[in-house]
Design a protein around this motif. Structure first.
Motif, PDB file in Angstrom:
ATOM      1  N   THR A   1       0.866  -1.172   0.000  1.00 36.98           N
ATOM      2  CA  THR A   1       0.000   0.000   0.000  1.00 36.98           C
ATOM      3  C   THR A   1       0.905   1.225   0.000  1.00 36.98           C
ATOM      4  O   THR A   1       2.139   1.112   0.061  1.00 36.98           O
ATOM      5  CB  THR A   1      -0.929   0.025   1.226  1.00 36.98           C
ATOM      6  OG1 THR A   1      -0.115   0.072   2.420  1.00 36.98           O
ATOM      7  CG2 THR A   1      -1.823  -1.217   1.248  1.00 36.98           C
ATOM      8  N   TYR A   2       0.316   2.416  -0.042  1.00 37.38           N
ATOM      9  CA  TYR A   2       1.109   3.645  -0.135  1.00 37.38           C
ATOM     10  C   TYR A   2       0.624   4.668   0.889  1.00 37.38           C
ATOM     11  O   TYR A   2      -0.548   4.661   1.297  1.00 37.38           O
ATOM     12  CB  TYR A   2       1.009   4.244  -1.544  1.00 37.38           C
ATOM     13  CG  TYR A   2       1.720   3.424  -2.581  1.00 37.38           C
ATOM     14  CD1 TYR A   2       3.016   3.746  -2.995  1.00 37.38           C
ATOM     15  CD2 TYR A   2       1.120   2.296  -3.136  1.00 37.38           C
ATOM     16  CE1 TYR A   2       3.680   2.974  -3.935  1.00 37.38           C
ATOM     17  CE2 TYR A   2       1.784   1.519  -4.073  1.00 37.38           C
ATOM     18  CZ  TYR A   2       3.064   1.863  -4.473  1.00 37.38           C
ATOM     19  OH  TYR A   2       3.727   1.101  -5.383  1.00 37.38           O
ATOM     20  N   THR A   3       1.537   5.537   1.266  1.00 36.23           N
ATOM     21  CA  THR A   3       1.219   6.672   2.133  1.00 36.23           C
ATOM     22  C   THR A   3       1.595   7.953   1.408  1.00 36.23           C
ATOM     23  O   THR A   3       2.719   8.073   0.907  1.00 36.23           O
ATOM     24  CB  THR A   3       1.986   6.590   3.467  1.00 36.23           C
ATOM     25  OG1 THR A   3       1.590   5.426   4.178  1.00 36.23           O
ATOM     26  CG2 THR A   3       1.705   7.816   4.325  1.00 36.23           C
ATOM     27  N   LEU A   4       0.664   8.870   1.322  1.00 34.27           N
ATOM     28  CA  LEU A   4       0.925  10.213   0.805  1.00 34.27           C
ATOM     29  C   LEU A   4       1.069  11.119   2.017  1.00 34.27           C
ATOM     30  O   LEU A   4       0.120  11.266   2.793  1.00 34.27           O
ATOM     31  CB  LEU A   4      -0.225  10.678  -0.092  1.00 34.27           C
ATOM     32  CG  LEU A   4      -0.097  12.079  -0.684  1.00 34.27           C
ATOM     33  CD1 LEU A   4       1.038  12.142  -1.692  1.00 34.27           C
ATOM     34  CD2 LEU A   4      -1.412  12.507  -1.342  1.00 34.27           C
ATOM     35  N   LYS A   5       2.250  11.693   2.199  1.00 30.78           N
ATOM     36  CA  LYS A   5       2.535  12.455   3.411  1.00 30.78           C
ATOM     37  C   LYS A   5       2.827  13.913   3.106  1.00 30.78           C
ATOM     38  O   LYS A   5       3.714  14.226   2.307  1.00 30.78           O
ATOM     39  CB  LYS A   5       3.728  11.848   4.153  1.00 30.78           C
ATOM     40  CG  LYS A   5       4.072  12.575   5.458  1.00 30.78           C
ATOM     41  CD  LYS A   5       5.196  11.881   6.210  1.00 30.78           C
ATOM     42  CE  LYS A   5       5.523  12.604   7.508  1.00 30.78           C
ATOM     43  NZ  LYS A   5       6.594  11.913   8.277  1.00 30.78           N
ATOM     44  N   PHE A   6       2.076  14.805   3.753  1.00 32.65           N
ATOM     45  CA  PHE A   6       2.340  16.240   3.673  1.00 32.65           C
ATOM     46  C   PHE A   6       3.140  16.660   4.901  1.00 32.65           C
ATOM     47  O   PHE A   6       2.844  16.238   6.027  1.00 32.65           O
ATOM     48  CB  PHE A   6       1.032  17.033   3.618  1.00 32.65           C
ATOM     49  CG  PHE A   6       0.287  16.873   2.334  1.00 32.65           C
ATOM     50  CD1 PHE A   6       0.740  17.470   1.171  1.00 32.65           C
ATOM     51  CD2 PHE A   6      -0.881  16.113   2.284  1.00 32.65           C
ATOM     52  CE1 PHE A   6       0.055  17.316  -0.025  1.00 32.65           C
ATOM     53  CE2 PHE A   6      -1.568  15.960   1.095  1.00 32.65           C
ATOM     54  CZ  PHE A   6      -1.105  16.557  -0.066  1.00 32.65           C
ATOM     55  N   PHE A   7       4.159  17.488   4.668  1.00 33.35           N
ATOM     56  CA  PHE A   7       4.975  18.045   5.737  1.00 33.35           C
ATOM     57  C   PHE A   7       4.495  19.473   6.020  1.00 33.35           C
ATOM     58  O   PHE A   7       3.720  20.043   5.243  1.00 33.35           O
ATOM     59  CB  PHE A   7       6.444  18.034   5.326  1.00 33.35           C
ATOM     60  CG  PHE A   7       7.017  16.651   5.172  1.00 33.35           C
ATOM     61  CD1 PHE A   7       7.702  16.058   6.226  1.00 33.35           C
ATOM     62  CD2 PHE A   7       6.873  15.946   3.991  1.00 33.35           C
ATOM     63  CE1 PHE A   7       8.227  14.776   6.098  1.00 33.35           C
ATOM     64  CE2 PHE A   7       7.399  14.667   3.839  1.00 33.35           C
ATOM     65  CZ  PHE A   7       8.079  14.081   4.903  1.00 33.35           C
ATOM     66  N   PRO A   8       4.951  20.089   7.104  1.00 27.25           N
ATOM     67  CA  PRO A   8       4.508  21.453   7.412  1.00 27.25           C
ATOM     68  C   PRO A   8       4.892  22.429   6.298  1.00 27.25           C
ATOM     69  O   PRO A   8       5.977  22.325   5.712  1.00 27.25           O
ATOM     70  CB  PRO A   8       5.251  21.793   8.711  1.00 27.25           C
ATOM     71  CG  PRO A   8       5.557  20.468   9.335  1.00 27.25           C
ATOM     72  CD  PRO A   8       5.800  19.532   8.191  1.00 27.25           C
ATOM     73  N   PRO A   9       4.017  23.398   5.987  1.00 28.15           N
ATOM     74  CA  PRO A   9       4.385  24.442   5.011  1.00 28.15           C
ATOM     75  C   PRO A   9       5.626  25.195   5.469  1.00 28.15           C
ATOM     76  O   PRO A   9       5.857  25.365   6.675  1.00 28.15           O
ATOM     77  CB  PRO A   9       3.152  25.361   5.008  1.00 28.15           C
ATOM     78  CG  PRO A   9       2.032  24.542   5.562  1.00 28.15           C
ATOM     79  CD  PRO A   9       2.665  23.586   6.532  1.00 28.15           C
ATOM     80  N   LEU A  10       6.439  25.614   4.510  1.00 26.82           N
ATOM     81  CA  LEU A  10       7.642  26.366   4.859  1.00 26.82           C
ATOM     82  C   LEU A  10       7.249  27.731   5.413  1.00 26.82           C
ATOM     83  O   LEU A  10       6.377  28.405   4.853  1.00 26.82           O
ATOM     84  CB  LEU A  10       8.545  26.532   3.633  1.00 26.82           C
ATOM     85  CG  LEU A  10       9.066  25.253   2.979  1.00 26.82           C
ATOM     86  CD1 LEU A  10      10.127  25.598   1.942  1.00 26.82           C
ATOM     87  CD2 LEU A  10       9.624  24.278   4.005  1.00 26.82           C
ATOM     88  N   GLU A  11       7.914  28.144   6.469  1.00 28.09           N
ATOM     89  CA  GLU A  11       7.630  29.433   7.099  1.00 28.09           C
ATOM     90  C   GLU A  11       8.684  30.457   6.698  1.00 28.09           C
ATOM     91  O   GLU A  11       9.842  30.134   6.483  1.00 28.09           O
ATOM     92  CB  GLU A  11       7.592  29.277   8.623  1.00 28.09           C
ATOM     93  CG  GLU A  11       6.484  28.351   9.129  1.00 28.09           C
ATOM     94  CD  GLU A  11       5.084  28.851   8.810  1.00 28.09           C
ATOM     95  OE1 GLU A  11       4.922  30.079   8.565  1.00 28.09           O
ATOM     96  OE2 GLU A  11       4.147  28.033   8.789  1.00 28.09           O
ATOM     97  N   GLY A  12       8.260  31.710   6.618  1.00 29.09           N
ATOM     98  CA  GLY A  12       9.187  32.787   6.262  1.00 29.09           C
ATOM     99  C   GLY A  12       9.747  32.639   4.871  1.00 29.09           C
ATOM    100  O   GLY A  12      10.889  33.060   4.612  1.00 29.09           O
ATOM    101  N   PHE A  13       8.955  32.051   3.975  1.00 32.36           N
ATOM    102  CA  PHE A  13       9.415  31.796   2.607  1.00 32.36           C
ATOM    103  C   PHE A  13       8.447  32.460   1.630  1.00 32.36           C
ATOM    104  O   PHE A  13       7.229  32.282   1.750  1.00 32.36           O
ATOM    105  CB  PHE A  13       9.450  30.292   2.350  1.00 32.36           C
ATOM    106  CG  PHE A  13      10.142  29.900   1.073  1.00 32.36           C
ATOM    107  CD1 PHE A  13      11.445  29.441   1.093  1.00 32.36           C
ATOM    108  CD2 PHE A  13       9.491  29.997  -0.137  1.00 32.36           C
ATOM    109  CE1 PHE A  13      12.089  29.069  -0.075  1.00 32.36           C
ATOM    110  CE2 PHE A  13      10.122  29.643  -1.316  1.00 32.36           C
ATOM    111  CZ  PHE A  13      11.428  29.178  -1.287  1.00 32.36           C
ATOM    112  N   PRO A  14       8.980  33.234   0.661  1.00 33.73           N
ATOM    113  CA  PRO A  14      10.398  33.536   0.439  1.00 33.73           C
ATOM    114  C   PRO A  14      10.875  34.676   1.330  1.00 33.73           C
ATOM    115  O   PRO A  14      10.078  35.470   1.817  1.00 33.73           O
ATOM    116  CB  PRO A  14      10.421  33.953  -1.036  1.00 33.73           C
ATOM    117  CG  PRO A  14       9.069  34.567  -1.270  1.00 33.73           C
ATOM    118  CD  PRO A  14       8.106  33.775  -0.420  1.00 33.73           C
ATOM    119  N   SER A  15      12.187  34.721   1.505  1.00 39.70           N
ATOM    120  CA  SER A  15      12.796  35.797   2.270  1.00 39.70           C
ATOM    121  C   SER A  15      13.583  36.672   1.305  1.00 39.70           C
ATOM    122  O   SER A  15      13.462  36.543   0.091  1.00 39.70           O
ATOM    123  CB  SER A  15      13.723  35.218   3.349  1.00 39.70           C
ATOM    124  OG  SER A  15      14.872  34.638   2.756  1.00 39.70           O
TER     125      SER A  15
END
Length: 321
Positions: free
Chosen positions: A264-278
């Motif tokens: 089976t598969y897992t689709l994983k989202f990570f936290p959105p990047l903060e302070g981007f773009p700088s």
């Protein structure tokens, strides 16, 4: 082809394939025959298909050559603290995984990916996905060359298109017939299909709060590239993602897909990047590379170590390859 809504034929009987047999050059006939064979193979029972992929990868590994040398250099440089035996295990496994990614791609191209993969994929990090949606801005899905890119982008599309318009980006091949085939096979799972240099189309979709799939980890050397650490090594990396995010007012959301032990598969989202773009292109690009490191960390053998990730070196440094 800057943008298309072509839907293709999930069973593989496509006009793009037919057109190959209508060409005067025999090389296209051979390509067409190979595609038809791969179409048939892709419908084998899934466990058998994955075993075939492992065998293909093992064959490539045993054949050695330049591509094995590149992968070996990348792995030993990126994991210097591992014992040589552990580095070699990753090297061998990376070729088996590369073979698996090939057959996974065929299954996307020549089957009903929504029905087949959608039923065997679970979502992880849904709170991060919803946090990105809540910002009511465009979203750039940050991916990388890890496993099957077509499966990666398709699984994302099955989730994203419930909420937003969705676009693949890709590096357009010079052969128009190959390009036509790729477009026909990929666009059933997206609303748009943009060459990576179609900045107007990408930014326009982002400004409409659309979602764009983007993999920035191919070596580049141009006015938009900077050296930013990847796995502790300065790597020439595009800084274009900062400019796209700024121009399209977009959130950067890293994500990855992972094959589990039961296939089976897992689709994983990570936290959105903060302070981007700088205001710091190098710091932004380092943040991108760090996010990619997090994506590949669970199964490092599934990264495409065969690409020349460190081809260009800072002034005065000797070449890696």
């Amino acid at each position: 082809m800057a943008d298309t809504d072509s839907k293709g034929d999930p069973q593989g009987r496509s006009s793009a394939i037919i057109s190959l047999f209508l060409q005067p050059s025999p090389k296209y006939w051979l390509l067409g025959l190979a595609i038809l064979l791969l179409s048939a193979i892709s419908h084998l029972p899934y466990r058998i298909l994955l075993s075939l992929g492992r065998a293909i990868g093992a064959m490539i590994y045993r054949s050695g050559g330049r591509v094995k040398h590149i992968a070996n250099v990348n792995i030993t440089r990126c994991y210097p603290s591992l014992a040589p035996e552990a580095q070699q295990r990753i090297l061998q496994q990376s070729f088996r995984e590369l073979g698996i990614s090939v057959v996974e791609t065929f299954r996307v191209w020549f089957g009903d990916a929504e029905k087949f993969y959608g039923s065997r994929t679970k979502l992880e990090g849904e709170d991060h996905w919803r946090a990105a949606l809540a910002r009511e801005r465009g979203i750039i899905l940050l991916s990388c060359h890890y496993g099957s890119l077509d499966l990666n982008a398709t699984l994302a599309g099955l989730q994203v298109r419930k909420y937003r318009k969705y676009a693949f980006t890709y590096r357009k091949p010079s052969d128009q017939l190959v390009d036509r085939f790729l477009v026909e096979k990929r666009t059933p799972y997206a609303d748009h299909f943009f060459p990576v240099n179609n900045l107007v189309g990408i930014i326009r979709l982002l400004k409409k709060q659309g979602v764009v799939w983007y993999a920035p980890d191919i070596e580049v050397k141009n006015k938009n590239s900077v050296f930013a650490n990847f796995m502790g090594i300065p790597a020439s990396t595009t800084a274009g993602l900062s400019k796209l995010a700024q121009a399209g007012n977009a959130v950067i959301l890293p994500f990855g897909h992972y094959r589990n032990s039961d296939n089976t598969y897992t689709l994983k989202f990570f936290p959105p990047l903060e302070g981007f773009p700088s205001e710091d292109a190098v710091a932004d690009t380092r943040q991108i590379n760090r996010a990619i490191e997090h994506i590949i960390r669970p199964f490092p053998e599934r990264y495409w170590w065969t690409i020349k990730r460190f081809k260009n070196r800072p002034a005065g440094e000797p070449p890696f390859y």
